[in-house]
Scaffold this active site. Structure first.
Site, short mmCIF file in Angstrom:
data_model
loop_
_atom_site.label_atom_id
_atom_site.label_comp_id
_atom_site.label_asym_id
_atom_site.label_seq_id
_atom_site.Cartn_x
_atom_site.Cartn_y
_atom_site.Cartn_z
N ARG A 29 0.85 -1.18 0.00
CA ARG A 29 0.00 0.00 0.00
C ARG A 29 0.89 1.23 0.00
O ARG A 29 2.01 1.19 0.50
CB ARG A 29 -0.89 -0.01 1.26
CG ARG A 29 -1.76 1.22 1.38
CD ARG A 29 -2.67 1.19 2.58
NE ARG A 29 -3.11 2.55 2.87
CZ ARG A 29 -3.93 2.88 3.85
NH1 ARG A 29 -4.40 1.94 4.65
NH2 ARG A 29 -4.27 4.12 4.04
N HIS A 30 0.36 2.33 -0.53
CA HIS A 30 1.03 3.62 -0.42
C HIS A 30 0.89 4.08 1.03
O HIS A 30 -0.13 4.68 1.40
CB HIS A 30 0.33 4.65 -1.31
CG HIS A 30 0.65 4.53 -2.76
ND1 HIS A 30 1.84 4.94 -3.30
CD2 HIS A 30 -0.07 4.07 -3.80
CE1 HIS A 30 1.84 4.75 -4.61
NE2 HIS A 30 0.69 4.21 -4.94
N VAL A 31 1.86 3.78 1.85
CA VAL A 31 1.71 4.12 3.26
C VAL A 31 3.09 4.30 3.88
O VAL A 31 4.07 3.71 3.43
CB VAL A 31 0.89 3.01 3.99
CG1 VAL A 31 1.68 1.73 4.14
CG2 VAL A 31 0.36 3.50 5.32
#
Ligand SMILES: *[C@@H]1O[C@H](CO)[C@@H](O)[C@H](O)[C@H]1NC(C)=O
Ligand SMILES: *[C@@H]1O[C@H](CO)[C@@H](O)[C@H](O)[C@H]1NC(C)=O
Ligand SMILES: *[C@@H]1O[C@H](CO)[C@@H](O)[C@H](O)[C@H]1NC(C)=O
Ligand SMILES: *[C@@H]1O[C@H](CO)[C@@H](O)[C@H](O)[C@H]1NC(C)=O
Length: 227
Positions: free
Chosen positions: A167-169
């Protein structure tokens, strides 16, 4: 079935329990002498009945075992007589299965570093190698509050292993919340190329039919965008 003339002798003889320890030779002799009626060429009726009786005993025993919710007293007593050692005591716990690869991997995608291509490759690899690829559709929320981190970590940790979560995290410290720290992988890019890519993406999008750039630059007017 043919009834042998001296077949009447068959049910009468020594009780099976007595015959059992006697073993092969004695019975073999009896078989040769008397030739009782046989269901199978190599099995006398008495052997057959003995086998069936044993099977019945085991079946009823098993049934009682299950209906009573546990082993009967005499088995427990027998076990106590024989000692309490179990397989574990004698051999120790079985060795842990060590996989030749980490079973918990997190790829926290960094924007404009080719992560979409990497995820496409990961999807192919996950089918080929049978790992669990957990992706997220949230691309615009990279900074999480403590509670959100906790929720996400709980979610990710319960995924079926071996998993790869992506995830973009921002970095999540799993051990801070009592989880197993996974292996992190990432791909970054030359910062200037990344900046240029980000600029053009925010302004024009990337012609993949998605409108992510509009979400990222909500205040930009259309005429500014395409000047
Ligand atoms: C087995 O364990 C029971 C209680 O757990 C104990 O009373 C008994 O003496 C033990 N038997 C042997 C042979 O160690
Ligand atoms: C992320 O994008 C969605 C629309 O897809 C929007 O509703 C939401 O407000 C955005 N969140 C942030 C933090 O920008
Ligand atoms: C956790 O997983 C559930 C179902 O899989 C999902 O509905 C929920 O949004 C997830 N929570 C987070 C923080 O990702
Ligand atoms: C993660 O959290 C633990 C406990 O709070 C801390 O000891 C550790 O240094 C942290 N790891 C990183 C990489 O920040």
């Amino acid at each position: 079935k043919k009834q042998q003339p001296d077949g009447g002798e068959c049910p009468a003889p020594r009780p099976p329990a007595a015959a059992a320890p006697g073993g092969g030779p004695g019975q073999g002799g009896g078989l040769m002498k008397r030739r009782p009626l046989s269901l199978l060429p190599f099995l006398s009726l008495r052997d057959y009945v003995f086998c069936m009786a044993t099977l019945l005993l085991f079946c009823t025993g098993s049934l009682f075992y299950q209906l009573n919710g546990g082993p009967p007293h005499f088995l427990l007593a027998l076990r106590q007589c024989l000692g309490n050692s179990t397989y574990l005591d004698d051999h120790g716990p079985p060795p842990l299965k060590v996989l030749p690869f980490p079973s918990q991997v997190v790829y926290n995608r960094v924007g404009k570093c080719g992560s979409r291509t990497v995820v496409l490759l990961l999807r192919i690899l996950s089918e080929k190698h049978g790992f669990n690829l957990v992706t997220s559709d949230i691309h615009n929320k990279t900074r999480l509050t403590k509670n959100e981190q906790m929720e996400l970590i709980k979610n990710v940790s319960t995924s079926e292993q071996p998993y790869l979560f992506t995830r973009h995290v921002h970095f999540l410290n799993f051990s801070r919340f009592g989880g197993d720290q996974p292996v992190y992988i990432n791909i970054i890019r030359d910062p200037v190329s990344r900046f240029l890519s980000n600029y053009f993406f925010r302004r024009f999008g990337d012609w993949r039919g998605e409108q992510n750039h509009l979400i990222r630059t909500p205040n930009m007017r259309q005429e500014e965008r395409y000047l």
